[in-house]
Design a protein around this motif. Structure first.
Motif, short mmCIF file in Angstrom:
data_model
loop_
_atom_site.label_atom_id
_atom_site.label_comp_id
_atom_site.label_asym_id
_atom_site.label_seq_id
_atom_site.Cartn_x
_atom_site.Cartn_y
_atom_site.Cartn_z
N LEU A 139 0.98 -1.40 -0.25
CA LEU A 139 -0.02 0.18 -0.26
C LEU A 139 1.02 1.15 0.00
N LEU A 140 2.00 1.42 0.36
CA LEU A 140 2.66 2.50 0.79
C LEU A 140 3.77 3.22 -0.16
N ASP A 141 3.48 1.85 -1.57
CA ASP A 141 4.00 1.45 -3.71
C ASP A 141 3.36 1.86 -3.68
N ALA A 142 2.10 2.12 -3.43
CA ALA A 142 1.08 2.13 -4.07
C ALA A 142 0.37 3.53 -3.91
N VAL A 143 0.65 4.21 -2.98
CA VAL A 143 -0.01 4.88 -2.28
C VAL A 143 1.51 6.07 -3.28
N VAL A 144 2.41 6.04 -2.63
CA VAL A 144 3.27 7.30 -3.81
C VAL A 144 3.79 7.22 -5.34
N ALA A 145 3.07 5.71 -5.89
CA ALA A 145 2.88 6.17 -7.22
C ALA A 145 1.45 7.11 -7.53
N GLN A 146 0.68 6.98 -6.69
CA GLN A 146 -0.55 8.02 -6.94
C GLN A 146 -0.17 9.20 -7.09
N VAL A 147 0.45 9.69 -5.40
CA VAL A 147 0.64 10.92 -5.39
C VAL A 147 1.10 11.89 -6.99
N ALA A 148 2.29 11.33 -7.07
CA ALA A 148 3.37 11.45 -8.51
C ALA A 148 2.51 11.15 -9.13
N GLU A 149 1.22 10.10 -9.90
CA GLU A 149 0.62 10.48 -11.15
C GLU A 149 -0.98 12.41 -10.70
N GLN A 150 -1.07 11.62 -9.90
CA GLN A 150 -1.75 12.38 -9.58
C GLN A 150 -1.77 13.99 -9.74
N SER A 151 -0.73 14.64 -8.94
CA SER A 151 0.67 15.74 -8.11
C SER A 151 0.61 16.54 -9.79
N ALA A 152 0.40 15.74 -10.84
CA ALA A 152 0.55 16.81 -12.49
C ALA A 152 -0.09 16.38 -13.51
N THR A 153 -1.66 16.24 -12.42
CA THR A 153 -2.57 17.01 -12.96
C THR A 153 -3.43 18.17 -12.47
N LEU A 154 -2.73 18.81 -11.33
CA LEU A 154 -3.56 19.67 -10.39
C LEU A 154 -2.91 20.81 -10.90
N SER A 155 -3.76 22.12 -10.40
CA SER A 155 -3.73 23.38 -10.78
C SER A 155 -2.30 23.95 -10.18
N ARG A 156 -2.22 23.51 -8.75
CA ARG A 156 -1.70 24.81 -7.89
C ARG A 156 0.06 24.10 -7.68
N GLN A 157 0.81 24.06 -8.57
CA GLN A 157 1.92 24.12 -8.05
C GLN A 157 2.82 24.13 -7.79
N ALA A 158 2.61 25.33 -7.59
CA ALA A 158 3.26 26.54 -6.39
C ALA A 158 3.10 25.92 -5.31
N GLN A 159 2.32 25.64 -5.54
CA GLN A 159 2.12 25.52 -3.60
C GLN A 159 2.50 24.24 -3.31
N LEU A 160 1.92 23.12 -3.96
CA LEU A 160 2.07 21.53 -3.78
C LEU A 160 3.65 21.34 -3.50
N ALA A 161 4.69 21.59 -4.89
CA ALA A 161 6.25 21.83 -5.26
C ALA A 161 6.92 21.45 -3.12
N PRO A 162 6.64 22.89 -2.76
CA PRO A 162 7.69 23.01 -1.61
C PRO A 162 6.66 21.65 -0.42
N VAL A 163 5.83 21.73 -0.35
CA VAL A 163 5.49 20.69 0.18
C VAL A 163 5.69 19.12 0.00
N LEU A 164 5.17 18.87 -1.42
CA LEU A 164 5.64 18.05 -1.36
C LEU A 164 7.00 17.24 -1.11
N GLU A 165 7.74 18.06 -1.28
CA GLU A 165 9.44 17.47 -1.11
C GLU A 165 9.64 17.88 0.56
N LYS A 166 8.64 18.90 1.15
CA LYS A 166 9.37 18.91 2.44
C LYS A 166 8.54 18.72 4.24
N GLY A 167 6.48 19.04 3.40
CA GLY A 167 6.29 18.92 4.38
C GLY A 167 5.44 17.68 4.27
N VAL A 168 5.36 15.90 3.48
CA VAL A 168 4.67 14.92 3.53
C VAL A 168 5.93 13.59 3.36
#
Length: 428
Positions: A276-305
């Motif tokens: 499940l952990l591996d599947a969630v990692v893959a889903q985060v990468a796949e779904q994040s590419a489709t979202l609009s708030r990339q400027a907000q997402l990127a730093p949180v995904l790097e340091k806050g997740v």
């Protein structure tokens, strides 16, 4: 994203680091202290300077307040879909609030005195509604509508404006519906200072509610005692605890929903299932590419997740209590075993079909919840926080006489003979 497994050498240190307390940095304390001092000493002038400094808006004192006609116009301009959504949210929140208000009660104690409690709504409260990168329309409902349901007659809102001096129309429409009686275009720690200490334009309130960034939270901390404070809700966060029954797409969507708040937001995922952990990692990468708030997402995904593989759900529950998350999502076939172990979460969302976003916008309980580990000490906003408690005590001659020996004995130890006499003089 940080991925940690219980088999990694660094796991004990990472797990220990989840045990946290909500504390401001020295630099934040210093800035906020200066803001409060300025507002206390110079009132409107300081507020206006700080609004220009931090929000880039040049306002006059007369422009700080949103007029009733502006609120009315914002509601009229809202489209039917938004109005229906806001009304649905307001109905749920108000219904939940009215059911959780404290009720008057009384009983007779051992000596026959009648004792009890009565409750009144606060006369004047302040609600802080964040703006920033997203106008939090939902926070209008989750604070102001609860105050209105509790019967507070004066509900004062502060919310930041844009550089052009305007406030989002959807946010103003929500404030109109929720029941705000005054709205000011002020954000940040200067808004909390104005609410607590007052200015020439803004009369002080008796209690302050609502979430905000680290500066807003620190301002509330420093204003405590001058006014009452609800809790210390800062940057938003979610922690998800799931076994193999968790849906990885749903879990990833909740992580990303949290991350799009940006800045200091946090999202964590704990599971005892490696697949499940591996599947969630893959889903985060796949779904994040489709979202609009990339400027907000990127730093949180790097340091806050962070994602952690734990040896058991029981260990996950222990870590969740250490972390004390604002939102906790629990997905497990052993809910009856694991749920009772969770003691410090602001709100708990149960099962695959309970997204945090529904709690944020609609479900009924307020989404203003403790963050940064403060859930160890604070609950989220409840309707009874808008009520002031008063105790009631009534004695007759007989119950006063029965109380006299107890008062006399305690007064003797404390050396307070006038206390004893004030009772014995009535008991002869």
């Amino acid at each position: 994203m940080k991925i940690i497994r219980h088999t990694d050498p660094g796991y004990p240190a990472a797990a220990s680091a989840l045990n946290r307390r909500a504390e401001a940095s020295d630099s934040v304390r210093e800035v906020v202290s200066g803001v409060i001092k300025a507002v206390r000493e110079r009132g409107d002038a300081a507020v206006l300077e700080l609004v220009e400094k931090f929000d880039g808006a040049k306002l006059t004192a007369a422009q700080m307040r949103v007029s009733q006609s502006e609120l009315d116009a914002a509601w009229d301009a809202a489209d039917a879909t938004l109005k229906a959504a806001l009304e649905s949210s307001q109905r749920n929140v108000a219904a939940f609030a009215k059911r959780s208000l404290r009720q008057e009660w009384s009983f007779k104690n051992e000596q026959g005195a009648t004792v009890g409690e009565i409750y009144h709504p606060f006369e004047r409260v302040g609600c802080y509604v964040p703006g920033g990168t997203a106008p939090l329309v939902s926070t209008s409902i989750m604070t102001v509508a609860i105050a209105a349901a509790a019967g507070v007659p004066e509900i004062v809102v502060c919310t930041p404006c844009g550089r052009d001096g305007t406030v989002n129309l959807g946010l103003l429409a929500a404030l109109k519906l929720a029941g705000a009686t005054e709205v000011y275009k002020i954000g940040g720690s200067q808004a909390i200072a104005a609410l607590a200490f007052g200015t020439e334009t803004i009369r002080p309130v008796t209690k302050i509610f609502g979430p905000g960034n680290s500066y807003v939270v620190e301002a509330k901390r420093q204003a405590f005692g001058v006014v009452s404070i609800d809790l210390l809700p800062g940057p938003s966060e979610v922690l998800i605890l799931a076994d193999k029954s968790g849906n990885p797409a749903f879990i990833a969507a909740d992580i990303l929903a949290q991350a799009e708040h940006g800045k200091d937001s946090m999202a964590g995922f704990l599971t005892d299932d490696a697949a499940l952990l591996d599947a969630v990692v893959a889903q985060v990468a796949e779904q994040s590419a489709t979202l609009s708030r990339q400027a907000q997402l990127a730093p949180v995904l790097e340091k806050g997740v962070f994602l952690m593989l734990v040896p058991s759900l029981e260990e996950g529950a222990r870590l969740a209590n250490d972390f004390a998350p604002e939102h906790l999502t629990l997905i497990t076939t052993r809910e009856q075993d694991i749920l009772p172990l969770i003691r410090t979460a602001g709100a708990i969302f149960l099962g695959n079909y309970s997204p945090v976003a529904v709690g944020d916008f609609l479900a009924g309980p307020s989404h203003t919840l403790p963050t940064g580990g403060s859930g160890k000490s604070f609950p989220g906003i409840t309707a009874d926080m808008f009520q002031r408690r008063t105790s009631i005590i009534r004695l007759d001659r007989e119950s006063c006489a029965k109380s006299e020996p107890v008062v006399r004995a305690i007064s003797a130890v404390e050396g307070l003979d006038a206390h004893a006499r004030s009772v014995s003089i009535r008991s002869v």
